[in-house]
Write an enzyme that holds these catalytic residues in place. Sequence first.
Site, PDB file in Angstrom:
ATOM      1  N   ALA A  69       0.810  -1.218   0.000  1.00  0.00           N
ATOM      2  CA  ALA A  69       0.000   0.000   0.000  1.00  0.00           C
ATOM      3  C   ALA A  69       0.844   1.270   0.000  1.00  0.00           C
ATOM      4  CB  ALA A  69      -0.945  -0.003   1.191  1.00  0.00           C
ATOM      5  N   ASN A 150      -5.382   3.985  10.937  1.00  0.00           N
ATOM      6  CA  ASN A 150      -4.648   2.808  11.411  1.00  0.00           C
ATOM      7  C   ASN A 150      -4.124   2.928  12.840  1.00  0.00           C
ATOM      8  OD1 ASN A 150      -2.975   4.771   9.927  1.00  0.00           O
ATOM      9  ND2 ASN A 150      -1.285   3.521  10.647  1.00  0.00           N
ATOM     10  N   GLN A 180      -6.969  -0.526   6.007  1.00  0.00           N
ATOM     11  CA  GLN A 180      -7.524  -1.077   7.250  1.00  0.00           C
ATOM     12  C   GLN A 180      -9.021  -1.402   7.120  1.00  0.00           C
ATOM     13  OE1 GLN A 180      -5.620  -2.132   9.505  1.00  0.00           O
ATOM     14  NE2 GLN A 180      -3.703  -1.055   9.059  1.00  0.00           N
ATOM     15  N   SER A 198      -3.428  -3.540   0.838  1.00  0.00           N
ATOM     16  CA  SER A 198      -2.191  -4.256   1.157  1.00  0.00           C
ATOM     17  C   SER A 198      -2.511  -5.696   1.526  1.00  0.00           C
ATOM     18  CB  SER A 198      -1.518  -3.551   2.331  1.00  0.00           C
ATOM     19  OG  SER A 198      -0.365  -4.237   2.694  1.00  0.00           O
ATOM     20  N   HIS A 200      -0.580  -7.916   3.184  1.00  0.00           N
ATOM     21  CA  HIS A 200      -0.133  -8.457   4.480  1.00  0.00           C
ATOM     22  C   HIS A 200      -1.021  -8.022   5.643  1.00  0.00           C
ATOM     23  CE1 HIS A 200       2.047  -5.035   6.514  1.00  0.00           C
ATOM     24  NE2 HIS A 200       2.114  -4.565   5.285  1.00  0.00           N
ATOM     25  N   THR A 236       9.719  -6.751 -14.130  1.00  0.00           N
ATOM     26  CA  THR A 236       9.181  -8.115 -14.229  1.00  0.00           C
ATOM     27  C   THR A 236       8.180  -8.359 -13.101  1.00  0.00           C
ATOM     28  OG1 THR A 236      11.279  -8.813 -15.158  1.00  0.00           O
ATOM     29  CG2 THR A 236       9.853 -10.561 -14.306  1.00  0.00           C
ATOM     30  N   CYS A 323       4.963   1.978  11.019  1.00  0.00           N
ATOM     31  CA  CYS A 323       5.828   2.790  10.158  1.00  0.00           C
ATOM     32  C   CYS A 323       6.422   3.979  10.894  1.00  0.00           C
ATOM     33  CB  CYS A 323       5.073   3.279   8.928  1.00  0.00           C
ATOM     34  SG  CYS A 323       4.771   1.948   7.793  1.00  0.00           S
TER      35      CYS A 323
HETATM   36  C1  LIG Z   1      -3.597   2.872   6.576  1.00  0.00           C
HETATM   37  C2  LIG Z   1      -2.337   2.295   6.010  1.00  0.00           C
HETATM   38  N1  LIG Z   1      -1.916   2.706   4.812  1.00  0.00           N
HETATM   39  C3  LIG Z   1      -0.790   2.216   4.253  1.00  0.00           C
HETATM   40  C4  LIG Z   1      -0.028   1.273   4.888  1.00  0.00           C
HETATM   41  C5  LIG Z   1       1.219   0.745   4.229  1.00  0.00           C
HETATM   42  O1  LIG Z   1       1.023  -0.567   3.773  1.00  0.00           O
HETATM   43  P1  LIG Z   1       2.246  -1.451   3.275  1.00  0.00           P
HETATM   44  O2  LIG Z   1       2.883  -2.029   4.493  1.00  0.00           O
HETATM   45  O3  LIG Z   1       1.614  -2.509   2.404  1.00  0.00           O
HETATM   46  O4  LIG Z   1       3.154  -0.587   2.491  1.00  0.00           O
HETATM   47  C6  LIG Z   1      -0.423   0.817   6.153  1.00  0.00           C
HETATM   48  C7  LIG Z   1       0.412  -0.136   6.898  1.00  0.00           C
HETATM   49  O5  LIG Z   1       0.653   0.010   8.083  1.00  0.00           O
HETATM   50  C8  LIG Z   1      -1.615   1.343   6.724  1.00  0.00           C
HETATM   51  O6  LIG Z   1      -2.049   0.937   7.919  1.00  0.00           O
END
Ligand SMILES: Cc1ncc(COP(=O)(O)O)c(C=O)c1O
Length: 379
Positions: A69, A150, A180, A198, A200, A236, A323
């Site tokens: 994401a 998040n 989320q 995303s 994961h 790729t 993050c």
């Molecule tokens: C609201 C939100 N946006 C974007 C991301 C980023 O996702 P990714 O880990 O796939 O780059 C996250 C991940 O914590 C998220 O919670």
Amino acid sequence: MIYLDYTATTPLNPEVTKTYTKLLNELFANPDSIHKLGLETESLMNKSRQLIADMLHVKYDEVLFTSGASEANNMAIKGVAFQYANRGKHIITSTCEHSSVYETCHQLEKVFGYEITYINVDSYGKLDLEQLNQAIRKDTILVSIMHINNEVGFINPVDQIVKIVREKNPLTKIHIDMVQSLGKVPIDLSQIDLASFSAHKIYGLKGSGILMKKNSCQIVPLISGGQQEFNLRAGTSNVLTNIVLAKTMRLALENLNDKLMKVKQMNHYLRERLILNEGVVINTPLTNGSPYIINVSFVGYKPEVFVHELEKYEIYVSTRSACSTKSNQMSRTLEMMKVDPAIGSSAIRISLSALTSQQELDTFINAVQETMKNLKKQR
Ligand SMILES: Cc1ncc(COP(=O)(O)O)c(C=O)c1O
């Protein structure tokens, strides 16, 4: 182990692991090769793209595979900014976005001379829709606002945002970060131009995501030099990862409402138990909050110390968005909600899953009580 950090990432769904490991040695051909092996992998990747498009109720060529994401957010925001720069250089976002949106807007402002308006939230995380309405101008090319926050879990009203933007400037593109929301609450992409997802966060692989981009919206590619992803993302293809994403998404969307109901009940239970303890403040609003996230302050305790203490019980929670854990400040979202610093700087994020059990919640509550007894207050 009790894992309560599903917002940061999720374990792999065993079905996803099974398919991935089964195909790992078989599906290695380049889907852009013209030989039989290449055509086979291309066909499977196309099938995955179609299945994902069907699940999201969009067109086949509106699904773009990305590395996650963060990339999808960058691709959407910079892509629109560069594409429509001749129409205007004004972008609107909110003060509580994930760093991959917030910092991207900041970069556009500092490096590329765009003008960014940041919309505020109130103490319940409610977006200031009047400020949004006032902010939209003739030269506003993009509004990028997340669906579910998040860190605190409040839900932004996508339908109202759309209504305001469309009425004020029908040419403005709308991007929603739905990381989320997917697999947690029902989503509707019919009225928006771009959305990020995303894998994961939905029990899929890391390094896998999607940008949904409607055909009516154009973007300048961030990575040039190849025909992949409809000429919008060269390189790729991560073919097997893209193939298993369809299955990941199908499993995540299965029984969505049952999972939501279960998590709502657990959320209720947890809130009620937590609040019985003196010095506990829940920062996630009761109404308008995602049941999957509880942001809670154990006032007076350092969140990092609290998190590590819980580790001793093999319980895993977060201090804040994964993050930005390396920064020591209070979460930007709590700051923007004007949470008292003494409360905001003691915040911990608990995130639930339909996989969470009642027994896990009870063990967690006991561990919290023990931790509050054993740990010295730090400030
Ligand atoms: C609201 C939100 N946006 C974007 C991301 C980023 O996702 P990714 O880990 O796939 O780059 C996250 C991940 O914590 C998220 O919670």
